[in-house]
Design a protein around this motif. Structure first.
Motif, PDB file in Angstrom:
ATOM      1  N   VAL A 292       0.849  -1.197   0.000  1.00 44.95           N
ATOM      2  CA  VAL A 292       0.000   0.000   0.000  1.00 44.95           C
ATOM      3  C   VAL A 292       0.886   1.249   0.000  1.00 44.95           C
ATOM      4  O   VAL A 292       0.704   2.158  -0.812  1.00 44.95           O
ATOM      5  N   THR A 293       1.871   1.277   0.878  1.00 48.78           N
ATOM      6  CA  THR A 293       2.778   2.419   0.959  1.00 48.78           C
ATOM      7  C   THR A 293       3.562   2.586  -0.336  1.00 48.78           C
ATOM      8  O   THR A 293       3.688   3.694  -0.859  1.00 48.78           O
ATOM      9  N   GLU A 294       4.090   1.492  -0.878  1.00 43.97           N
ATOM     10  CA  GLU A 294       4.862   1.550  -2.123  1.00 43.97           C
ATOM     11  C   GLU A 294       4.010   2.033  -3.293  1.00 43.97           C
ATOM     12  O   GLU A 294       4.456   2.845  -4.104  1.00 43.97           O
ATOM     13  N   THR A 295       2.784   1.542  -3.398  1.00 42.49           N
ATOM     14  CA  THR A 295       1.905   1.929  -4.497  1.00 42.49           C
ATOM     15  C   THR A 295       1.505   3.396  -4.366  1.00 42.49           C
ATOM     16  O   THR A 295       1.443   4.122  -5.357  1.00 42.49           O
ATOM     17  N   HIS A 296       1.263   3.832  -3.138  1.00 43.42           N
ATOM     18  CA  HIS A 296       0.936   5.240  -2.896  1.00 43.42           C
ATOM     19  C   HIS A 296       2.107   6.133  -3.306  1.00 43.42           C
ATOM     20  O   HIS A 296       1.931   7.178  -3.937  1.00 43.42           O
ATOM     21  N   ARG A 297       3.318   5.723  -2.979  1.00 48.63           N
ATOM     22  CA  ARG A 297       4.522   6.476  -3.327  1.00 48.63           C
ATOM     23  C   ARG A 297       4.674   6.584  -4.846  1.00 48.63           C
ATOM     24  O   ARG A 297       4.947   7.655  -5.391  1.00 48.63           O
ATOM     25  N   ILE A 298       4.455   5.479  -5.553  1.00 51.96           N
ATOM     26  CA  ILE A 298       4.549   5.477  -7.011  1.00 51.96           C
ATOM     27  C   ILE A 298       3.457   6.375  -7.601  1.00 51.96           C
ATOM     28  O   ILE A 298       3.701   7.132  -8.536  1.00 51.96           O
ATOM     29  N   GLY A 299       2.261   6.313  -7.040  1.00 50.82           N
ATOM     30  CA  GLY A 299       1.160   7.162  -7.500  1.00 50.82           C
ATOM     31  C   GLY A 299       1.486   8.637  -7.369  1.00 50.82           C
ATOM     32  O   GLY A 299       1.223   9.434  -8.273  1.00 50.82           O
ATOM     33  N   ALA A 300       2.077   9.019  -6.239  1.00 47.59           N
ATOM     34  CA  ALA A 300       2.450  10.422  -6.021  1.00 47.59           C
ATOM     35  C   ALA A 300       3.502  10.860  -7.032  1.00 47.59           C
ATOM     36  O   ALA A 300       3.442  11.970  -7.576  1.00 47.59           O
ATOM     37  N   LEU A 301       4.455   9.998  -7.310  1.00 46.35           N
ATOM     38  CA  LEU A 301       5.483  10.286  -8.309  1.00 46.35           C
ATOM     39  C   LEU A 301       4.849  10.492  -9.683  1.00 46.35           C
ATOM     40  O   LEU A 301       5.179  11.433 -10.399  1.00 46.35           O
TER      41      LEU A 301
ATOM     42  N   PRO B  70      11.687  -3.038  -3.606  1.00 46.96           N
ATOM     43  CA  PRO B  70      10.829  -1.894  -3.932  1.00 46.96           C
ATOM     44  C   PRO B  70      11.172  -1.232  -5.265  1.00 46.96           C
ATOM     45  O   PRO B  70      10.284  -0.800  -5.986  1.00 46.96           O
ATOM     46  N   LEU B  71      12.449  -1.175  -5.621  1.00 48.35           N
ATOM     47  CA  LEU B  71      12.831  -0.559  -6.890  1.00 48.35           C
ATOM     48  C   LEU B  71      12.397  -1.408  -8.080  1.00 48.35           C
ATOM     49  O   LEU B  71      11.991  -0.884  -9.118  1.00 48.35           O
TER      50      LEU B  71
ATOM     51  N   TYR C 123       9.736  -3.403  -8.078  1.00 46.41           N
ATOM     52  CA  TYR C 123       8.282  -3.197  -8.137  1.00 46.41           C
ATOM     53  C   TYR C 123       7.969  -1.861  -8.796  1.00 46.41           C
ATOM     54  O   TYR C 123       7.110  -1.770  -9.667  1.00 46.41           O
ATOM     55  N   GLU C 124       8.701  -0.820  -8.402  1.00 52.98           N
ATOM     56  CA  GLU C 124       8.483   0.499  -8.984  1.00 52.98           C
ATOM     57  C   GLU C 124       8.714   0.466 -10.497  1.00 52.98           C
ATOM     58  O   GLU C 124       7.919   0.999 -11.264  1.00 52.98           O
ATOM     59  N   GLN C 125       9.793  -0.173 -10.929  1.00 57.21           N
ATOM     60  CA  GLN C 125      10.079  -0.244 -12.361  1.00 57.21           C
ATOM     61  C   GLN C 125       8.978  -0.985 -13.109  1.00 57.21           C
ATOM     62  O   GLN C 125       8.535  -0.546 -14.167  1.00 57.21           O
ATOM     63  N   ALA C 126       8.519  -2.094 -12.545  1.00 57.23           N
ATOM     64  CA  ALA C 126       7.459  -2.870 -13.200  1.00 57.23           C
ATOM     65  C   ALA C 126       6.187  -2.039 -13.340  1.00 57.23           C
ATOM     66  O   ALA C 126       5.576  -1.992 -14.411  1.00 57.23           O
ATOM     67  N   VAL C 127       5.783  -1.367 -12.269  1.00 54.84           N
ATOM     68  CA  VAL C 127       4.554  -0.566 -12.295  1.00 54.84           C
ATOM     69  C   VAL C 127       4.710   0.640 -13.223  1.00 54.84           C
ATOM     70  O   VAL C 127       3.807   0.957 -13.999  1.00 54.84           O
ATOM     71  N   LEU C 128       5.852   1.312 -13.172  1.00 50.94           N
ATOM     72  CA  LEU C 128       6.075   2.453 -14.062  1.00 50.94           C
ATOM     73  C   LEU C 128       5.999   2.042 -15.532  1.00 50.94           C
ATOM     74  O   LEU C 128       5.426   2.763 -16.348  1.00 50.94           O
ATOM     75  N   ASN C 129       6.559   0.881 -15.867  1.00 45.09           N
ATOM     76  CA  ASN C 129       6.459   0.385 -17.246  1.00 45.09           C
ATOM     77  C   ASN C 129       4.998   0.211 -17.656  1.00 45.09           C
ATOM     78  O   ASN C 129       4.606   0.558 -18.781  1.00 45.09           O
TER      79      ASN C 129
END
Length: 162
Positions: free
Chosen positions: A7-16, A42-43, A45-51
């Motif tokens: 939840v925290t990681e997804t929220h952080r990516i959303g804000a970015l 976490p990095l 996961y962030e890369q996968a979601v950003l893609n």
């Protein structure tokens, strides 16, 4: 990999993403009021979601919506990334995970986004699925195993979600 709260990681990516997406593209987060721990980098996961978000953004031209939704499924956590874009042509769908496959004009895409995202998720013991939505757009689902911890007092397993 360490246990992190999805939840925290997804929220952080959303804000970015809110900071870089044009105002004509709405980004909506549907996150539970819970701690959903999974073991992951976490990095990665962030890369996968950003893609996935970049692909969704390209599918919508200049306007539309992208939804990120976290769902608890027994001992798993699923992230759904849905867009209101044009969808994926039926003849293209079987090829989307092939390295360097792209439908974009030359110089506008590498054809590696979905391939890399899928590999990252698989390295975390998860699954990445892509489906066209019935009306319009695409829904990509990342499914990961919830992190289990041993309760030190009684030895019983506990699951963070559920």
């Amino acid at each position: 990999h360490s246990a992190v709260d999805l939840v925290t990681e997804t929220h952080r990516i959303g804000a970015l993403l809110q900071a870089v997406l044009p105002a004509s593209i709405g980004l909506y987060l549907h996150l539970p009021e819970a701690v959903l721990q999974v073991r992951l980098d976490p990095l990665g996961y962030e890369q996968a979601v950003l893609n996935l978000i970049i692909n969704a953004r390209h599918a919508m031209a200049d306007q539309g919506t992208i939804d990120l939704e976290l769902e608890i499924r027994h001992d798993q956590v699923a992230l759904h990334v849905s867009d209101s874009g044009s969808g994926i042509a039926r003849k293209v769908l079987p090829h989307i995970f092939k390295p360097f496959f792209t439908t974009k004009p030359t110089g506008e895409g590498t054809g590696l986004g979905l391939t890399v995202s899928r590999k990252i998720i698989e390295l975390h013991g998860g699954l990445l699925e892509v489906k066209n939505l019935p009306e319009r757009g695409v829904r990509v689902t990342i499914t990961l195993k919830a992190h289990k911890e041993k309760d030190r007092q009684d030895g019983k397993e506990t699951h963070t979600p559920g």
